[in-house]
Design an enzyme around this catalytic site. Structure first.
Site, PDB file in Angstrom:
ATOM      1  N   GLY A  33      17.382  -4.305  -0.789  1.00  0.00           N
ATOM      2  CA  GLY A  33      16.726  -3.221  -1.518  1.00  0.00           C
ATOM      3  C   GLY A  33      16.323  -3.652  -2.911  1.00  0.00           C
ATOM      4  N   ASN A  34      15.677  -2.743  -3.626  1.00  0.00           N
ATOM      5  CA  ASN A  34      15.224  -3.011  -4.985  1.00  0.00           C
ATOM      6  C   ASN A  34      14.798  -1.706  -5.627  1.00  0.00           C
ATOM      7  OD1 ASN A  34      12.277  -2.956  -3.864  1.00  0.00           O
ATOM      8  ND2 ASN A  34      13.238  -4.692  -2.826  1.00  0.00           N
ATOM      9  N   SER A  50      15.229 -10.740  -7.907  1.00  0.00           N
ATOM     10  CA  SER A  50      15.419 -11.166  -6.522  1.00  0.00           C
ATOM     11  C   SER A  50      16.765 -11.873  -6.347  1.00  0.00           C
ATOM     12  CB  SER A  50      14.289 -12.119  -6.131  1.00  0.00           C
ATOM     13  OG  SER A  50      14.466 -12.607  -4.816  1.00  0.00           O
ATOM     14  N   GLY A  51      17.505 -11.463  -5.309  1.00  0.00           N
ATOM     15  CA  GLY A  51      18.656 -12.229  -4.854  1.00  0.00           C
ATOM     16  C   GLY A  51      19.877 -12.235  -5.737  1.00  0.00           C
ATOM     17  N   SER A  80      11.141  -9.671  -4.491  1.00  0.00           N
ATOM     18  CA  SER A  80      10.060 -10.124  -3.606  1.00  0.00           C
ATOM     19  C   SER A  80       9.159  -8.976  -3.178  1.00  0.00           C
ATOM     20  CB  SER A  80      10.658 -10.804  -2.366  1.00  0.00           C
ATOM     21  OG  SER A  80      11.499  -9.910  -1.660  1.00  0.00           O
ATOM     22  N   GLU A  81       9.623  -7.736  -3.367  1.00  0.00           N
ATOM     23  CA  GLU A  81       8.830  -6.557  -2.983  1.00  0.00           C
ATOM     24  C   GLU A  81       8.032  -5.978  -4.149  1.00  0.00           C
ATOM     25  OE1 GLU A  81       8.607  -6.267  -0.010  1.00  0.00           O
ATOM     26  OE2 GLU A  81      10.477  -6.071   1.096  1.00  0.00           O
ATOM     27  N   HIS A 100      13.900   1.325  -3.176  1.00  0.00           N
ATOM     28  CA  HIS A 100      13.795   0.808  -1.806  1.00  0.00           C
ATOM     29  C   HIS A 100      15.195   0.497  -1.290  1.00  0.00           C
ATOM     30  CE1 HIS A 100      12.885  -1.440   1.728  1.00  0.00           C
ATOM     31  NE2 HIS A 100      13.075  -2.630   1.177  1.00  0.00           N
ATOM     32  N   HIS A 102      17.926  -0.103   2.346  1.00  0.00           N
ATOM     33  CA  HIS A 102      18.099  -0.440   3.755  1.00  0.00           C
ATOM     34  C   HIS A 102      19.187   0.462   4.328  1.00  0.00           C
ATOM     35  CE1 HIS A 102      16.607  -4.805   2.789  1.00  0.00           C
ATOM     36  NE2 HIS A 102      15.620  -3.924   2.819  1.00  0.00           N
ATOM     37  N   TYR A 121      16.075  21.371   6.166  1.00  0.00           N
ATOM     38  CA  TYR A 121      15.185  21.694   5.048  1.00  0.00           C
ATOM     39  C   TYR A 121      15.212  20.642   3.938  1.00  0.00           C
ATOM     40  CZ  TYR A 121      19.052  23.333   2.078  1.00  0.00           C
ATOM     41  OH  TYR A 121      20.190  23.413   1.313  1.00  0.00           O
ATOM     42  N   HIS A 162      12.258  -2.017   8.920  1.00  0.00           N
ATOM     43  CA  HIS A 162      12.575  -2.524   7.586  1.00  0.00           C
ATOM     44  C   HIS A 162      13.519  -1.611   6.815  1.00  0.00           C
ATOM     45  CE1 HIS A 162      10.787  -4.579   3.731  1.00  0.00           C
ATOM     46  NE2 HIS A 162      12.045  -4.213   3.538  1.00  0.00           N
ATOM     47  N   TYR A 215      14.467  24.832  -8.499  1.00  0.00           N
ATOM     48  CA  TYR A 215      15.893  24.677  -8.195  1.00  0.00           C
ATOM     49  C   TYR A 215      16.616  23.949  -9.317  1.00  0.00           C
ATOM     50  CZ  TYR A 215      20.162  23.132  -5.862  1.00  0.00           C
ATOM     51  OH  TYR A 215      21.476  22.886  -5.546  1.00  0.00           O
TER      52      TYR A 215
END
Length: 220
Positions: A33-34, A50-51, A80-81, A100, A102, A121, A162, A215
């Site tokens: 993720g990122n 990254s990493g 990388s994304e 992002h 997983h 909902y 993904h 809300y």
């Protein structure tokens, strides 16, 4: 002599904080993720590197770039994304953060090639559903184009085979969407293992989304 302040110090600290929360909430594992924060007035974004494991991340590891990808502060390689973060900020002018993950149940839906309908909902954190972007290799311009083309006005999007990507006006709202959509994905999966879940109507989801606008606690 006063110490010089780090560029986008607050935003970098938020990336570290919510990166840890992604792991603690079970929304990702390892370095998966990122996440990023975009400050439109300066045209700069702070993005996870990254990493590097989230429990080893410090604000200095977070990379600051222009929307065109020019690094202006930081020595690490950005996620990388990066390309789909940039694409999302370009197509959605109100978006100030991207997350992002997983997360297991949302990723299960993505691997099945299923959108998430309004089975609960709380799918309203995305909109009337959670759509699905076509598969493309991670970190490619093809994936970025697919994400930008599929997001529409939704706040959450499944990436086929993904994971999940969510957007918000800020990092707390994008992260909240990721948490709630993972919950809804789990409910949908569980309901389908037992029977046929009842799906809420478009009219009801329109009411829900309107209620979401007011809300919570409001500033005095």
């Amino acid at each position: 002599m006063a110490q010089e302040r780090m560029l986008m110090e607050k935003e970098r600290a938020l990336v570290v904080e919510f990166g840890m929360r992604m792991v603690q909430s079970g929304l990702t594992t390892g370095t998966g993720g990122n996440l990023s924060v975009f400050r439109r007035e300066s045209g700069l974004l702070a993005v996870s590197p990254s990493g590097i494991a989230y429990d080893r991340l410090s604000p200095g590891d977070v990379v600051v770039l222009t929307l065109d990808g020019e690094v202006v502060d930081g020595t690490r390689t950005p996620t990388s994304e990066l390309s789909f973060h940039q694409a999302l900020y370009r197509v959605r002018s109100e978006v100030g953060a991207v997350v992002h993950t997983h997360s297991p149940y949302a990723t299960t839906m993505a691997c099945l090639g299923w959108e998430i309908p309004p089975v609960h909902y709380l799918v309203g954190f995305s909109g009337k559903k959670v759509p699905l972007a076509p598969y493309a290799t991670f970190g490619t311009e093809r994936l970025a184009a697919g994400v930008a083309g599929a997001i529409g006005d939704y706040n959450a999007l499944l990436l086929a085979n993904h994971g999940l990507v969510t957007v918000g006006v800020d990092l707390p709202s994008a992260f909240a969407a990721a948490e709630e959509i993972e919950f809804v994905a789990r409910i949908y999966y569980q309901a389908r293992t037992v029977g046929t879940p009842q799906i809420l109507s478009d009219a009801e989801m329109a009411r829900v989304i309107e209620k979401f606008r007011t809300y919570g606690q409001k500033k005095a």
